[in-house]
Motif scaffolding. Structure first.
Motif, PDB file in Angstrom:
ATOM      1  N   GLY A 180      19.965  25.132 -20.183  1.00 59.93           N
ATOM      2  CA  GLY A 180      19.504  23.501 -20.469  1.00 59.93           C
ATOM      3  C   GLY A 180      20.666  22.559 -20.530  1.00 59.93           C
ATOM      4  O   GLY A 180      20.878  21.416 -20.224  1.00 59.93           O
ATOM      5  N   ALA A 181      22.083  23.095 -20.980  1.00 60.27           N
ATOM      6  CA  ALA A 181      23.296  22.222 -20.824  1.00 60.27           C
ATOM      7  C   ALA A 181      23.623  22.163 -19.372  1.00 60.27           C
ATOM      8  O   ALA A 181      23.918  20.530 -18.918  1.00 60.27           O
ATOM      9  CB  ALA A 181      24.621  23.212 -21.596  1.00 60.27           C
ATOM     10  N   ARG A 182      23.200  22.925 -18.843  1.00 61.15           N
ATOM     11  CA  ARG A 182      23.229  22.652 -17.170  1.00 61.15           C
ATOM     12  C   ARG A 182      22.639  21.619 -16.598  1.00 61.15           C
ATOM     13  O   ARG A 182      22.559  20.885 -15.930  1.00 61.15           O
ATOM     14  CB  ARG A 182      23.476  23.696 -15.707  1.00 61.15           C
ATOM     15  CG  ARG A 182      23.773  23.652 -14.650  1.00 61.15           C
ATOM     16  CD  ARG A 182      23.787  24.720 -14.061  1.00 61.15           C
ATOM     17  NE  ARG A 182      22.328  24.799 -13.857  1.00 61.15           N
ATOM     18  CZ  ARG A 182      21.055  23.782 -13.196  1.00 61.15           C
ATOM     19  NH1 ARG A 182      21.191  23.018 -12.721  1.00 61.15           N
ATOM     20  NH2 ARG A 182      20.190  24.652 -13.808  1.00 61.15           N
ATOM     21  N   ARG A 183      21.838  21.930 -16.454  1.00 67.38           N
ATOM     22  CA  ARG A 183      20.200  21.029 -16.473  1.00 67.38           C
ATOM     23  C   ARG A 183      20.365  19.384 -17.142  1.00 67.38           C
ATOM     24  O   ARG A 183      20.124  18.456 -16.283  1.00 67.38           O
ATOM     25  CB  ARG A 183      18.585  21.141 -17.112  1.00 67.38           C
ATOM     26  CG  ARG A 183      17.782  20.933 -16.452  1.00 67.38           C
ATOM     27  CD  ARG A 183      16.776  21.246 -16.835  1.00 67.38           C
ATOM     28  NE  ARG A 183      16.403  23.016 -16.176  1.00 67.38           N
ATOM     29  CZ  ARG A 183      15.867  23.720 -17.321  1.00 67.38           C
ATOM     30  NH1 ARG A 183      16.244  23.132 -18.804  1.00 67.38           N
ATOM     31  NH2 ARG A 183      15.608  24.844 -16.362  1.00 67.38           N
ATOM     32  N   LEU A 184      20.734  19.417 -17.850  1.00 64.11           N
ATOM     33  CA  LEU A 184      21.268  18.050 -18.976  1.00 64.11           C
ATOM     34  C   LEU A 184      22.540  17.751 -18.275  1.00 64.11           C
ATOM     35  O   LEU A 184      22.522  16.543 -17.765  1.00 64.11           O
ATOM     36  CB  LEU A 184      21.475  18.226 -20.207  1.00 64.11           C
ATOM     37  CG  LEU A 184      21.776  17.297 -21.391  1.00 64.11           C
ATOM     38  CD1 LEU A 184      21.052  16.386 -20.854  1.00 64.11           C
ATOM     39  CD2 LEU A 184      22.022  17.204 -22.563  1.00 64.11           C
ATOM     40  N   ALA A 185      23.653  18.372 -17.614  1.00 64.19           N
ATOM     41  CA  ALA A 185      24.305  18.063 -17.047  1.00 64.19           C
ATOM     42  C   ALA A 185      24.110  16.968 -15.231  1.00 64.19           C
ATOM     43  O   ALA A 185      24.832  16.313 -14.929  1.00 64.19           O
ATOM     44  CB  ALA A 185      25.783  18.288 -17.368  1.00 64.19           C
ATOM     45  N   VAL A 186      23.214  17.826 -15.305  1.00 65.48           N
ATOM     46  CA  VAL A 186      22.970  17.548 -14.004  1.00 65.48           C
ATOM     47  C   VAL A 186      22.524  16.319 -13.957  1.00 65.48           C
ATOM     48  O   VAL A 186      22.063  15.300 -12.831  1.00 65.48           O
ATOM     49  CB  VAL A 186      21.999  18.826 -13.342  1.00 65.48           C
ATOM     50  CG1 VAL A 186      21.507  18.428 -11.818  1.00 65.48           C
ATOM     51  CG2 VAL A 186      23.116  19.843 -12.529  1.00 65.48           C
ATOM     52  N   GLU A 187      21.063  15.997 -14.958  1.00 70.22           N
ATOM     53  CA  GLU A 187      20.880  14.985 -14.824  1.00 70.22           C
ATOM     54  C   GLU A 187      21.138  14.193 -15.618  1.00 70.22           C
ATOM     55  O   GLU A 187      20.754  12.721 -14.790  1.00 70.22           O
ATOM     56  CB  GLU A 187      18.655  15.765 -16.245  1.00 70.22           C
ATOM     57  CG  GLU A 187      18.144  16.394 -15.960  1.00 70.22           C
ATOM     58  CD  GLU A 187      17.192  16.817 -16.470  1.00 70.22           C
ATOM     59  OE1 GLU A 187      17.456  16.351 -18.209  1.00 70.22           O
ATOM     60  OE2 GLU A 187      16.574  17.624 -16.848  1.00 70.22           O
ATOM     61  N   THR A 188      22.536  13.736 -16.505  1.00 73.36           N
ATOM     62  CA  THR A 188      23.177  12.569 -16.089  1.00 73.36           C
ATOM     63  C   THR A 188      23.543  12.256 -15.254  1.00 73.36           C
ATOM     64  O   THR A 188      23.497  11.268 -14.743  1.00 73.36           O
ATOM     65  CB  THR A 188      23.682  12.928 -17.503  1.00 73.36           C
ATOM     66  OG1 THR A 188      23.672  13.816 -18.291  1.00 73.36           O
ATOM     67  CG2 THR A 188      25.046  12.204 -18.100  1.00 73.36           C
ATOM     68  N   LEU A 189      24.150  13.272 -14.205  1.00 78.94           N
ATOM     69  CA  LEU A 189      24.633  12.920 -13.169  1.00 78.94           C
ATOM     70  C   LEU A 189      23.748  12.454 -12.265  1.00 78.94           C
ATOM     71  O   LEU A 189      24.314  10.958 -11.621  1.00 78.94           O
ATOM     72  CB  LEU A 189      25.815  14.208 -12.390  1.00 78.94           C
ATOM     73  CG  LEU A 189      26.281  13.724 -11.291  1.00 78.94           C
ATOM     74  CD1 LEU A 189      27.550  12.177 -11.044  1.00 78.94           C
ATOM     75  CD2 LEU A 189      26.189  14.864 -10.337  1.00 78.94           C
ATOM     76  N   LEU A 190      22.828  12.636 -12.100  1.00 77.83           N
ATOM     77  CA  LEU A 190      21.352  12.006 -11.007  1.00 77.83           C
ATOM     78  C   LEU A 190      21.381  10.351 -12.196  1.00 77.83           C
ATOM     79  O   LEU A 190      21.150   9.601 -10.610  1.00 77.83           O
ATOM     80  CB  LEU A 190      20.379  12.424 -10.661  1.00 77.83           C
ATOM     81  CG  LEU A 190      20.760  14.119 -10.266  1.00 77.83           C
ATOM     82  CD1 LEU A 190      18.750  15.169 -10.396  1.00 77.83           C
ATOM     83  CD2 LEU A 190      20.945  13.625  -8.892  1.00 77.83           C
ATOM     84  N   ALA A 191      21.277  10.574 -13.358  1.00 79.61           N
ATOM     85  CA  ALA A 191      21.136   9.167 -13.480  1.00 79.61           C
ATOM     86  C   ALA A 191      22.521   7.831 -13.490  1.00 79.61           C
ATOM     87  O   ALA A 191      21.857   6.891 -13.061  1.00 79.61           O
ATOM     88  CB  ALA A 191      20.735   9.105 -15.264  1.00 79.61           C
ATOM     89  N   GLU A 192      23.431   8.419 -13.616  1.00 80.37           N
ATOM     90  CA  GLU A 192      24.005   7.961 -13.435  1.00 80.37           C
ATOM     91  C   GLU A 192      24.901   7.129 -11.745  1.00 80.37           C
ATOM     92  O   GLU A 192      24.753   5.889 -10.849  1.00 80.37           O
ATOM     93  CB  GLU A 192      25.605   8.709 -13.514  1.00 80.37           C
ATOM     94  CG  GLU A 192      26.489   7.711 -13.452  1.00 80.37           C
ATOM     95  CD  GLU A 192      28.151   8.448 -13.401  1.00 80.37           C
ATOM     96  OE1 GLU A 192      28.593   8.385 -13.067  1.00 80.37           O
ATOM     97  OE2 GLU A 192      27.982   8.795 -15.193  1.00 80.37           O
ATOM     98  N   ARG A 193      24.171   8.179 -10.798  1.00 79.04           N
ATOM     99  CA  ARG A 193      24.271   8.110  -9.611  1.00 79.04           C
ATOM    100  C   ARG A 193      22.701   6.690  -8.913  1.00 79.04           C
ATOM    101  O   ARG A 193      23.199   5.980  -8.798  1.00 79.04           O
ATOM    102  CB  ARG A 193      23.780   9.220  -7.759  1.00 79.04           C
ATOM    103  CG  ARG A 193      24.859   9.950  -8.733  1.00 79.04           C
ATOM    104  CD  ARG A 193      25.091  11.381  -7.566  1.00 79.04           C
ATOM    105  NE  ARG A 193      26.363  12.029  -7.816  1.00 79.04           N
ATOM    106  CZ  ARG A 193      26.833  12.825  -7.221  1.00 79.04           C
ATOM    107  NH1 ARG A 193      25.486  13.551  -6.272  1.00 79.04           N
ATOM    108  NH2 ARG A 193      27.534  12.860  -7.458  1.00 79.04           N
TER     109      ARG A 193
END
Length: 103
Positions: A76-89
């Motif tokens: 879940g933490a990994r998924r949260l990090a990936v979603e944050t990165l995609l939103a930032e991009r």
């Protein structure tokens, strides 16, 4: 008649070419790229349960269940990090007027 100096002519041509090439370039952006703050849960290392030195069958069962829960939390933490990165991009792309195909 005055003699023509070839360097003066070449300098004018080079100067005109440099000015023309700069005029066609897009302006350099002075705005900082959009950044999101990575959630604390995504920064923490994942903990995994280990067995004691002399494990029993009960220790094995407890560690197995605990490790399963820890893996779910870590994913879940990994998924949260990936979603944050995609939103930032996506924010940066919108800031620069780019369109990226959906992942």
């Amino acid at each position: 008649m005055t003699p023509t100096i070839p360097w003066n002519t070449a300098a004018l041509i080079v100067c005109a070419a440099m000015t023309a090439s700069c005029a066609g370039s897009p302006p350099i952006s002075t705005v900082a790229p959009a950044r999101l703050t990575l959630p604390e849960a995504a920064k923490r290392p994942c903990a995994l349960a280990t067995l004691p030195p002399d494990p029993t069958a009960g220790d094995l069962d407890a560690a197995y269940a605990q490790r399963g829960a820890q893996i779910v939390a870590c994913d879940g933490a990994r998924r949260l990090a990936v979603e944050t990165l995609l939103a930032e991009r996506a924010m940066q792309d919108a800031q620069h007027g780019l369109k990226r195909p959906p992942d």
